[in-house]
Design a protein around this motif. Structure first.
Motif, mmCIF file in Angstrom:
data_model
loop_
_atom_site.group_PDB
_atom_site.id
_atom_site.type_symbol
_atom_site.label_atom_id
_atom_site.label_comp_id
_atom_site.label_asym_id
_atom_site.label_seq_id
_atom_site.Cartn_x
_atom_site.Cartn_y
_atom_site.Cartn_z
ATOM 1 N N TYR A 145 39.946 84.863 28.479
ATOM 2 C CA TYR A 145 39.798 86.090 27.698
ATOM 3 C C TYR A 145 39.029 87.110 28.532
ATOM 4 C CZ TYR A 145 40.825 82.899 23.842
ATOM 5 O OH TYR A 145 41.408 81.966 23.034
ATOM 6 N N ARG A 146 39.229 88.383 28.259
ATOM 7 C CA ARG A 146 38.474 89.392 29.006
ATOM 8 C C ARG A 146 36.966 89.157 28.857
ATOM 9 N NH1 ARG A 146 35.312 92.003 30.935
ATOM 10 N NH2 ARG A 146 35.374 94.134 31.778
ATOM 11 N N PHE A 147 36.550 88.781 27.639
ATOM 12 C CA PHE A 147 35.145 88.403 27.413
ATOM 13 C C PHE A 147 35.127 86.956 26.940
ATOM 14 C CE2 PHE A 147 35.315 93.003 26.780
ATOM 15 C CZ PHE A 147 34.344 93.429 27.668
ATOM 16 N N VAL A 148 34.467 86.120 27.703
ATOM 17 C CA VAL A 148 34.423 84.680 27.413
ATOM 18 C C VAL A 148 33.001 84.295 27.004
ATOM 19 C CG1 VAL A 148 34.494 82.390 28.491
ATOM 20 C CG2 VAL A 148 36.330 84.023 28.928
ATOM 21 N N THR A 149 32.878 83.598 25.884
ATOM 22 C CA THR A 149 31.607 82.952 25.555
ATOM 23 C C THR A 149 31.671 81.525 26.081
ATOM 24 O OG1 THR A 149 31.494 84.226 23.484
ATOM 25 C CG2 THR A 149 29.971 82.357 23.721
ATOM 26 N N ALA A 150 30.717 81.169 26.923
ATOM 27 C CA ALA A 150 30.669 79.828 27.513
ATOM 28 C C ALA A 150 29.362 79.174 27.095
ATOM 29 C CB ALA A 150 30.742 79.924 29.030
ATOM 30 N N ALA A 151 29.441 77.936 26.618
ATOM 31 C CA ALA A 151 28.224 77.229 26.208
ATOM 32 C C ALA A 151 28.231 75.818 26.770
ATOM 33 C CB ALA A 151 28.114 77.190 24.681
ATOM 34 N N ARG A 196 31.370 74.115 25.189
ATOM 35 C CA ARG A 196 32.078 74.856 24.143
ATOM 36 C C ARG A 196 32.425 76.240 24.675
ATOM 37 N NH1 ARG A 196 29.325 75.149 18.760
ATOM 38 N NH2 ARG A 196 31.415 74.819 17.906
ATOM 39 N N GLY A 197 33.429 76.868 24.095
ATOM 40 C CA GLY A 197 33.811 78.189 24.574
ATOM 41 C C GLY A 197 34.681 78.910 23.583
ATOM 42 N N GLY A 198 34.875 80.191 23.834
ATOM 43 C CA GLY A 198 35.727 81.000 22.968
ATOM 44 C C GLY A 198 35.837 82.418 23.480
ATOM 45 N N ASN A 199 36.455 83.239 22.658
ATOM 46 C CA ASN A 199 36.667 84.649 22.945
ATOM 47 C C ASN A 199 35.481 85.423 22.384
ATOM 48 O OD1 ASN A 199 37.476 87.308 23.021
ATOM 49 N ND2 ASN A 199 39.528 86.933 22.185
ATOM 50 N N ALA A 215 26.496 81.920 27.694
ATOM 51 C CA ALA A 215 26.598 83.173 28.449
ATOM 52 C C ALA A 215 27.864 83.884 28.032
ATOM 53 C CB ALA A 215 26.612 82.906 29.948
ATOM 54 N N VAL A 216 27.817 85.216 28.058
ATOM 55 C CA VAL A 216 29.021 86.031 27.877
ATOM 56 C C VAL A 216 29.417 86.545 29.256
ATOM 57 C CG1 VAL A 216 30.016 88.089 26.814
ATOM 58 C CG2 VAL A 216 28.419 86.657 25.516
ATOM 59 N N LEU A 217 30.676 86.259 29.632
ATOM 60 C CA LEU A 217 31.168 86.482 30.990
ATOM 61 C C LEU A 217 32.473 87.276 30.943
ATOM 62 C CD1 LEU A 217 30.721 82.757 32.103
ATOM 63 C CD2 LEU A 217 29.080 84.626 32.433
ATOM 64 N N PRO A 272 40.879 79.751 35.145
ATOM 65 C CA PRO A 272 39.496 79.287 35.277
ATOM 66 C C PRO A 272 39.052 78.422 34.092
ATOM 67 C CG PRO A 272 39.535 81.553 34.547
ATOM 68 C CD PRO A 272 40.959 81.183 34.849
ATOM 69 N N TRP A 273 38.006 77.648 34.368
ATOM 70 C CA TRP A 273 37.453 76.750 33.362
ATOM 71 C C TRP A 273 35.955 76.991 33.175
ATOM 72 C CZ3 TRP A 273 40.056 74.698 37.748
ATOM 73 C CH2 TRP A 273 41.369 74.285 37.505
ATOM 74 N N ILE A 274 35.483 76.677 31.992
ATOM 75 C CA ILE A 274 34.047 76.505 31.775
ATOM 76 C C ILE A 274 33.753 75.050 32.111
ATOM 77 C CG2 ILE A 274 32.145 76.556 30.114
ATOM 78 C CD1 ILE A 274 34.028 78.361 28.348
#
Ligand code: AHR
Ligand code: AHR
Length: 480
Positions: free
Chosen positions: A223-229, A240-243, A147-149, A196-198
């Motif tokens: 990050y302002r936009f977080v990719t969470a997997a 997994r996660g990133g910007n 998801a992009v959050l 916060p955490w994924i």
């Protein structure tokens, strides 16, 4: 290609694909979401433009001069796994029938490659669900999700989730969920730092790794936009996660299932949730832009390609406000525009925020009570806060949807409750002041008392009659 084309190439096709911002398959031209407007209850669907980005202009024209809610988030996978207003379950939502609230259609504006689109801004009480999804993982079957959050919009309540949950909307036991969680809840698990955490919501537990509580390998990420997997298959799962705006994904956990009982094997049920916990816990907040669920366990390489695709979509921030400009540091008074009340201004009597008749010939005290210093939004600098002229350090904030004048206690809750985003007045006059954290809600005078009201909600002050007039205020230089 879109994210779901990439998952297909990797042999782990999307079985659910949700986004209000863009098509997740390059060939998808169907509806992204449905909105319903407050003026007449009419609905329309919003589809992608040829760029793949949602046609936000179609929403803006359909919703002009009224309020709009997101009623359906369509599944782009072709399986019909649409998300709609979540029903009551272990917990009731705030609507009168126990359903959760729907999201405002305008709470989360962004741009993708320069084109405007809207995300799904989940306030506490808001949630979407599909308890009859098809093709999603059941039992211990493998699945992946991303998801992009919005990494700046979260809280510690249960549970801002996207993914696999119970078909009964009830807590049916450990291992009956496998969803992405984002926020700073510390009730079940934590990673390093303050969040916060994924994490993964696996039911009766938010997991940051195999241990039940802290797993230091799961970093705070904001990050302002977080990719969470999150992905899971027999005997293995990963976070997994990133910007979402640049760079690659990192692996925060990859290994064995939690050793606590019930999580190996898993007992996934295959419903889909957004913004809530498995049992319809609905105290959490967050913003969702896009996300998918797959059949099969996606490879890291596939997910890395999806991350590159998200980066190429170029998510960026855009203005949260419209209408007459406000200048920080200026002092303003706010006049009601409902026919009853056009000589009344927003004032305070102690901590009560109300309207009173004020004029240039009023005494100094009422003039000061009706005067407010415009500050950058305490909870989001893209919006504003209103500091009392005669009680410096106290701001207009909402609490239980009643506006109050309270001293700033420095908390994140206060900052968010004191942040309002002006937009062009819904009745065509002045400005309407949207609560940043509850974008279905606006400053409203009702029996001369100020609330943050939604158009047709459950409270008396949410009444639809004269809503547009009651939420529109002319803002001018202050009396004092
Ligand atoms: O696992 C955390 C939460 O616990 C779930 O989302 C909810 O169903 C239960 O209250
Ligand atoms: O006004 C709505 C909510 O009520 C506020 O966000 C919170 O402070 C209180 O619980």
């Amino acid at each position: 290609a879109g994210p779901c084309d990439i998952y297909s190439s990797g042999g782990t096709p999307c079985v659910a694909a949700h986004s209000t911002t863009r098509a997740l398959y390059s060939a998808y031209t169907g509806p992204l979401y449905q909105v319903k407007r407050g003026s007449d209850g009419a609905t329309t669907t919003i589809s992608p433009l040829s760029s793949g980005v949602a046609n936000a202009a179609a929403q803006d024209s359909f919703c002009a001069g009224t309020t709009c809610l997101i009623t359906i988030i369509y599944d782009q996978s072709g399986r019909g796994n649409h998300l709609t207003q979540a029903p009551p379950g272990g917990f009731n939502g705030p609507e009168s029938n126990g359903y959760d609230n729907l999201a405002s259609a305008i709470g989360a504006p962004v741009t993708l490659n320069g084109q405007k689109a809207y995300g799904v801004f989940i306030s506490p009480g808001t949630g979407y669900r599909n308890n009859a999804a098809s093709g999603t993982a059941k039992g211990d079957a493998a699945e992946g999700m991303y998801a992009v959050l919005d990494g700046t919009h979260y809280n510690g309540a249960c549970c801002f989730d996207y993914g696999n949950a119970e078909t009964s909307s009830r807590d049916t036991g450990n291992g009956h969920m496998e969803a992405i969680y984002y926020g700073d809840s510390t009730v079940w698990g934590t990673g390093s730092g303050n969040g916060p955490w994924i994490m993964a919501d696996l039911e009766n537990g938010l997991f940051s790794g195999s241990a039940v509580h802290n797993n230091a390998g799961d970093p705070s990420i904001s990050y302002r936009f977080v990719t969470a997997a999150v992905k899971g298959q027999p005997n293995q799962w990963a976070i997994r996660g990133g910007n979402s705006a640049s760079g690659s994904l990192s692996t925060f956990y990859n290994g064995a299932r939690p050793s606590a009982s019930g999580y190996n094997p898993m007992s996934k049920e295959g419903a889909i949730i957004l913004g809530i916990g498995g049992d319809n816990s609905n105290g959490a907040q967050g913003t969702f832009y896009e996300g998918v669920m797959t059949s099969g366990y996606p490879s890291d390489a596939t997910e890395n390609s999806v991350q590159a695709n998200i980066v190429a979509a170029k998510y960026a921030v855009t203005s949260l406000t419209s209408g007459p400009a406000l200048t920080t540091g200026s002092s303003v008074s706010l006049r009601a525009t409902t026919a009853c009340c056009t000589t009344r201004y927003i004032t305070h009597s102690g901590s009560t925020v109300n309207t009173q008749v004020v004029s240039s010939s009023s005494a100094t005290a009422p003039k000061q009570q009706a005067s407010w210093t415009v500050r950058a939004g305490l909870g989001n600098s893209g919006c504003f806060s209103f500091e009392s002229k005669d009680t410096p350090g106290s701001y207009i904030r909402h609490n239980n949807f009643v506006l109050l004048l309270n001293a700033n206690d420095g908390s994140k809750q206060f900052a968010e409750d004191a942040t309002f985003c002006p937009q062009a007045g819904l009745n065509g006059q002045g400005s309407s002041l949207r609560a940043w954290g509850y974008p279905t809600r606006y400053f409203r005078h009702y029996d001369n008392v100020l609330y943050v009201a939604s158009n047709g909600g459950v409270h008396t002050f949410d009444a639809t009659g004269s809503f547009n007039d009651d939420v529109s205020f002319v803002i001018s230089a202050s009396f004092a």
